[in-house]
Motif scaffolding. Structure first.
Motif, short mmCIF file in Angstrom:
data_model
loop_
_atom_site.label_atom_id
_atom_site.label_comp_id
_atom_site.label_asym_id
_atom_site.label_seq_id
_atom_site.Cartn_x
_atom_site.Cartn_y
_atom_site.Cartn_z
N ALA A 13 0.84 -1.21 0.00
CA ALA A 13 0.00 0.00 0.00
C ALA A 13 0.87 1.25 0.00
O ALA A 13 0.58 2.22 -0.70
N ILE A 14 1.95 1.22 0.76
CA ILE A 14 2.88 2.36 0.79
C ILE A 14 3.53 2.54 -0.56
O ILE A 14 3.62 3.66 -1.08
N ILE A 15 4.00 1.45 -1.16
CA ILE A 15 4.64 1.52 -2.47
C ILE A 15 3.67 2.06 -3.52
O ILE A 15 4.01 2.92 -4.32
N ARG A 16 2.43 1.58 -3.50
CA ARG A 16 1.43 2.07 -4.46
C ARG A 16 1.15 3.55 -4.27
O ARG A 16 0.86 4.26 -5.22
N ARG A 17 1.23 4.04 -3.05
CA ARG A 17 0.95 5.45 -2.78
C ARG A 17 2.14 6.34 -3.11
O ARG A 17 1.96 7.48 -3.53
N PRO A 20 3.82 7.23 -8.13
CA PRO A 20 2.59 7.79 -8.68
C PRO A 20 2.09 7.06 -9.91
O PRO A 20 2.85 6.73 -10.80
N VAL A 21 0.79 6.83 -9.95
CA VAL A 21 0.15 6.30 -11.14
C VAL A 21 -0.23 7.47 -12.04
O VAL A 21 -0.05 7.44 -13.24
N PRO A 33 5.15 13.33 -1.51
CA PRO A 33 6.08 12.21 -1.69
C PRO A 33 6.05 11.64 -3.11
O PRO A 33 7.10 11.36 -3.69
N ALA A 34 4.88 11.49 -3.68
CA ALA A 34 4.79 10.94 -5.04
C ALA A 34 5.39 11.90 -6.05
O ALA A 34 6.08 11.49 -6.99
#
Length: 75
Positions: A13-17, A20-21, A33-34
């Protein structure tokens, strides 16, 4: 075992957040952060391209135009 899967879920979840997508959505939501991670990765990638001079020239032109507009607004 439950702790391991919980940690795995939190980590993903941290990595996905953080990665950035949609950088524009993260920028509009002020999720720094992203945006910072994207900027660092983009800067590293730009350092490895052989034709970075053209990109730097384009960015210099954008900067010059932005400063001119800012001067109009301030004055």
């Amino acid at each position: 075992r439950a702790t391991s899967s919980a940690f795995s879920g939190e980590f993903s979840a941290i990595i996905r957040r953080v990665i950035p997508v949609n950088i524009f959505q993260d920028a509009t939501e002020n999720y720094l952060p992203a945006v910072v991670i994207f900027s660092i990765l983009y800067g590293i990638a730009m350092q490895t391209t052989p034709t970075k001079g053209a990109v730097i020239d384009a960015l210099a032109s954008i900067k010059s135009a932005s400063v001119k507009i800012w001067q109009w607004v301030v004055l």
